[in-house]
Design a protein around this motif. Structure first.
Motif, mmCIF file in Angstrom:
data_model
loop_
_atom_site.group_PDB
_atom_site.id
_atom_site.type_symbol
_atom_site.label_atom_id
_atom_site.label_comp_id
_atom_site.label_asym_id
_atom_site.label_seq_id
_atom_site.Cartn_x
_atom_site.Cartn_y
_atom_site.Cartn_z
ATOM 1 N N ARG A 111 51.369 102.234 0.859
ATOM 2 C CA ARG A 111 51.823 102.846 1.976
ATOM 3 C C ARG A 111 50.767 103.695 2.577
ATOM 4 N NH1 ARG A 111 56.728 102.228 -1.062
ATOM 5 N NH2 ARG A 111 58.416 101.683 0.289
ATOM 6 N N LEU A 112 50.100 104.643 1.870
ATOM 7 C CA LEU A 112 49.279 105.297 2.237
ATOM 8 C C LEU A 112 47.906 104.433 3.086
ATOM 9 C CD1 LEU A 112 47.907 108.329 2.613
ATOM 10 C CD2 LEU A 112 46.919 107.802 0.216
ATOM 11 N N THR A 113 47.845 103.423 2.299
ATOM 12 C CA THR A 113 46.501 102.477 2.733
ATOM 13 C C THR A 113 46.995 101.916 4.033
ATOM 14 O OG1 THR A 113 46.007 101.944 0.560
ATOM 15 C CG2 THR A 113 45.220 100.603 2.103
ATOM 16 N N ALA A 114 48.107 101.446 4.341
ATOM 17 C CA ALA A 114 48.590 100.910 5.708
ATOM 18 C C ALA A 114 48.359 101.877 6.805
ATOM 19 C CB ALA A 114 50.178 100.419 5.469
ATOM 20 N N VAL A 115 48.516 103.242 6.472
ATOM 21 C CA VAL A 115 48.316 104.243 7.618
ATOM 22 C C VAL A 115 47.039 104.241 7.786
ATOM 23 C CG1 VAL A 115 48.938 106.337 8.331
ATOM 24 C CG2 VAL A 115 50.759 105.172 7.135
ATOM 25 N N LEU A 116 45.998 104.519 6.639
ATOM 26 C CA LEU A 116 44.831 104.595 6.755
ATOM 27 C C LEU A 116 43.922 103.591 7.432
ATOM 28 C CD1 LEU A 116 44.117 106.038 3.081
ATOM 29 C CD2 LEU A 116 43.641 107.495 5.159
ATOM 30 N N LEU A 119 50.566 105.979 16.144
ATOM 31 C CA LEU A 119 51.624 105.402 17.282
ATOM 32 C C LEU A 119 51.418 103.755 17.184
ATOM 33 C CD1 LEU A 119 51.596 107.692 20.318
ATOM 34 C CD2 LEU A 119 53.621 106.814 19.097
ATOM 35 N N ARG A 120 49.858 103.512 16.872
ATOM 36 C CA ARG A 120 49.598 102.160 16.692
ATOM 37 C C ARG A 120 50.121 101.124 15.628
ATOM 38 N NH1 ARG A 120 46.912 99.993 20.965
ATOM 39 N NH2 ARG A 120 45.357 99.012 19.617
ATOM 40 N N LEU A 121 50.984 102.036 14.727
ATOM 41 C CA LEU A 121 51.925 101.328 13.704
ATOM 42 C C LEU A 121 52.739 100.406 14.212
ATOM 43 C CD1 LEU A 121 52.721 104.101 11.157
ATOM 44 C CD2 LEU A 121 52.057 101.632 10.568
ATOM 45 N N PHE A 122 53.380 100.874 15.543
ATOM 46 C CA PHE A 122 54.468 100.134 16.368
ATOM 47 C C PHE A 122 54.072 99.004 16.989
ATOM 48 C CE2 PHE A 122 55.685 104.414 15.757
ATOM 49 C CZ PHE A 122 56.893 104.351 15.015
ATOM 50 N N ALA A 123 52.639 98.685 16.918
ATOM 51 C CA ALA A 123 52.084 97.536 17.782
ATOM 52 C C ALA A 123 52.264 96.190 16.871
ATOM 53 C CB ALA A 123 50.567 97.813 17.831
ATOM 54 N N VAL A 124 52.675 96.293 15.717
ATOM 55 C CA VAL A 124 53.122 94.954 15.055
ATOM 56 C C VAL A 124 54.371 95.229 14.509
ATOM 57 C CG1 VAL A 124 52.498 93.555 12.977
ATOM 58 C CG2 VAL A 124 50.606 94.562 14.353
ATOM 59 N N THR A 178 41.275 99.359 12.169
ATOM 60 C CA THR A 178 41.738 97.905 12.625
ATOM 61 C C THR A 178 42.484 98.042 13.831
ATOM 62 O OG1 THR A 178 43.798 98.237 11.594
ATOM 63 C CG2 THR A 178 42.105 97.389 10.178
ATOM 64 N N ARG A 179 43.284 99.039 14.210
ATOM 65 C CA ARG A 179 43.750 99.133 15.729
ATOM 66 C C ARG A 179 43.681 100.278 16.289
ATOM 67 N NH1 ARG A 179 49.837 98.289 13.183
ATOM 68 N NH2 ARG A 179 48.517 98.158 11.170
ATOM 69 N N PHE A 205 55.159 106.812 9.999
ATOM 70 C CA PHE A 205 54.673 107.244 11.297
ATOM 71 C C PHE A 205 54.805 109.007 10.879
ATOM 72 C CE2 PHE A 205 55.578 109.492 15.075
ATOM 73 C CZ PHE A 205 54.321 109.356 16.065
ATOM 74 N N VAL A 206 55.996 109.344 10.560
ATOM 75 C CA VAL A 206 56.436 110.661 10.341
ATOM 76 C C VAL A 206 55.373 111.211 9.390
ATOM 77 C CG1 VAL A 206 58.161 112.342 9.491
ATOM 78 C CG2 VAL A 206 58.787 110.453 11.359
ATOM 79 N N LEU A 207 55.132 110.558 8.137
ATOM 80 C CA LEU A 207 54.289 111.009 7.288
ATOM 81 C C LEU A 207 52.801 110.665 7.448
ATOM 82 C CD1 LEU A 207 56.499 109.702 4.196
ATOM 83 C CD2 LEU A 207 56.495 112.156 5.249
ATOM 84 N N SER A 208 52.362 110.271 8.642
ATOM 85 C CA SER A 208 50.819 109.871 8.626
ATOM 86 C C SER A 208 50.345 111.160 8.552
ATOM 87 C CB SER A 208 50.450 109.280 10.172
ATOM 88 O OG SER A 208 51.267 110.092 11.338
ATOM 89 N N PRO A 209 50.305 112.198 9.025
ATOM 90 C CA PRO A 209 49.386 113.379 8.635
ATOM 91 C C PRO A 209 49.055 113.399 7.417
ATOM 92 C CG PRO A 209 51.080 114.202 10.168
ATOM 93 C CD PRO A 209 51.632 112.857 9.781
ATOM 94 N N ALA A 210 49.633 112.924 6.212
ATOM 95 C CA ALA A 210 49.478 112.944 4.754
ATOM 96 C C ALA A 210 48.303 112.266 4.533
ATOM 97 C CB ALA A 210 50.438 112.622 3.951
ATOM 98 N N ALA A 211 48.098 111.111 5.595
ATOM 99 C CA ALA A 211 46.809 110.165 5.432
ATOM 100 C C ALA A 211 45.669 110.991 5.929
ATOM 101 C CB ALA A 211 47.261 109.062 6.410
#
Length: 447
Positions: free
Chosen positions: A213-218, A384-389, A223-224, A403-409
């Motif tokens: 999950r962390l990798t997906a945000v990183l 916010l680009r998480l929601f592009a897919v 990538t986007r 998205f909420v936890l993205s600052p951890a990334a």
């Protein structure tokens, strides 16, 4: 996301502006003193030029008059394989054969895979039979070759110099194409100036554990984010080797040289994606097609993850040195390493300046607070680009949670990946074979 994305971004833009104002007030205007941090903050924001620009990216489309030319392109998909999970490889092959825009040829090149437990050859007999049977049924030419282990680049280029395709597609064997990935990835080639197209890479096993999950945000800032901004300029610098499309003549032109790149006398098997992209960029435009989606397996264990990161970081350092030495000063490729190293210097300069400036030491708490707010706001803007897919295997609630936890990334990037990057830069000559695995390391989770 269009207008809705811009509307959602507005609160984070406001918070970012508010935090920036207060940081400037603390570091520049208060007491009429300026230790130079005002310039540092200004440069820091200029180095984030890609953040607003990435929102300008739009997928390439094809007009009716351009359609016959795109439909007439002969496409070869080259899939290098090395110690891959058989189930992942099967999913990869099925996704290629199931494309809405059929390809003309599929070449699988097994680079000497071996069973990690016994050392015996890993032959993938069932997967090979599947490919040859189904490709024959669909009228797609297919080959499956097993070669001595020489590295990914050699597997990528195997007999391609003899191939008559118009477009070569490089695809990792642990990746699954969206049904329309090839159709979408070919659209930018309607512009004859385009020499390569990067697909959009999304983690496949995102729900496996916290690390995936962390990798997906990183993944998002590159990538986007950065790649999308570079695409607006027609100057993508690094395609993902996971999925990339190239004008065939660009690849054929460099056959025999590409495989033999070396650094300090050691064969350079990593960063194959950046080398192919630069060949294309030297001859024309290199773009990103966000509608050509590919799902890939990412490391789900720390040991594999850190080895992969080190490999990527060392390869990136070598490529940065290559750009600085060989690319024109006016090119984006020359300035990207400069920007990267400026980020590293500024990250060290701010705390040092605060430490040795008396009136700033008194404001350490306030500085830390506003910096934290600013960092969170910037992470949210990027994420916010998480929601592009939108994915059928992922609920909106899961996307919101990530998205909420993205600052951890962002924190992970600062305290873990940044020091690792410095270590990788200092040991960049430690390059070797193309794989991060001596055996199968990531497997497809049971359905």
């Amino acid at each position: 996301m269009g207008g809705k994305g811009a509307l959602v971004a507005l609160p984070f833009v406001i918070v970012t502006g508010w935090a920036t104002w207060h940081l400037l007030e603390l570091t520049v205007w208060r007491d009429g003193t300026d230790p130079g941090l005002g310039v540092v903050w200004l440069v820091s924001f200029l180095l984030l030029w890609w953040l607003p620009m990435c929102w300008l990216e739009r997928p390439a489309t094809v007009t009716e008059s351009e359609r016959p030319g795109i439909d007439g392109l002969r496409v070869t998909v080259q899939i290098p394989v090395y110690n891959e999970d058989p189930q992942a490889l099967r999913a990869c092959l099925e996704s290629v054969l199931g494309q809405s825009r059929r390809v003309q040829r599929v070449r699988v090149v097994d680079d000497g895979s071996v069973d990690g437990a016994t050392g015996a050859p890993l032959l993938y007999e069932a997967e090979r039979a599947l490919l040859l049977r189904e490709a024959g049924r669909l009228g797609i030419e297919a080959t499956w070759d097993r070669t001595p282990n020489r590295g990914k680049r050699w597997a990528q280029m195997h007999v391609l110099h003899e191939d008559d395709a118009d477009v070569f597609v490089t695809l990792d064997s642990d990746s699954v194409l969206d049904e329309h990935a090839v159709a979408e990835g070919l659209k930018p080639f309607a512009d004859p100036r385009v020499k390569s197209v990067a697909g959009l890479v999304v983690p496949l096993n995102v729900k496996t554990n916290l690390l995936t999950r962390l990798t997906a945000v990183l993944y998002i800032p590159f990538t986007r984010g950065l790649r999308s901004a570079q695409s607006v300029l027609g100057s993508v610098l690094i395609n993902s080797g996971t999925l990339a499309f190239y004008r065939a003549e660009v690849v054929r032109k460099h056959a025999g040289v590409y495989e033999r790149e070396s650094f300090r006398g050691v064969p350079m098997q990593m960063n194959d994606d950046s080398m192919l992209t630069m060949y294309a960029r030297l001859e024309g435009r290199t773009v990103h097609q966000p509608s050509a989606v590919c799902f890939t397996l990412v490391p789900d264990r720390p040991r594999h993850y850190f080895r992969q990161q080190l490999r990527w970081m060392r390869g990136t350092t070598v490529r940065h040195l290559w750009w600085l030495r060989h690319m024109p000063v006016r090119s984006l490729a020359f300035w990207m390493p400069v920007v990267e190293y400026a980020h590293l210097v500024l990250a060290l300069l701010v705390p040092v300046t605060v430490l040795f400036t008396p009136h700033l030491r008194e404001q350490t708490g306030s500085l830390a607070w506003y910096t934290l707010i600013l960092g969170c706001a910037m992470n949210y803007l990027v994420s916010l680009r998480l929601f592009a897919v939108r994915r059928t295997d992922e609920t909106l609630g899961h996307q919101v949670l990530m998205f909420v936890l993205s600052p951890a990334a962002g924190l992970w990037r600062l305290i873990v990946l940044r020091p690792l990057y410095l270590y990788a830069m200092a040991t960049c000559w430690r390059i070797g074979d193309w794989g991060t695995r001596t055996a199968v390391e990531v497997r497809v989770a049971p359905a």
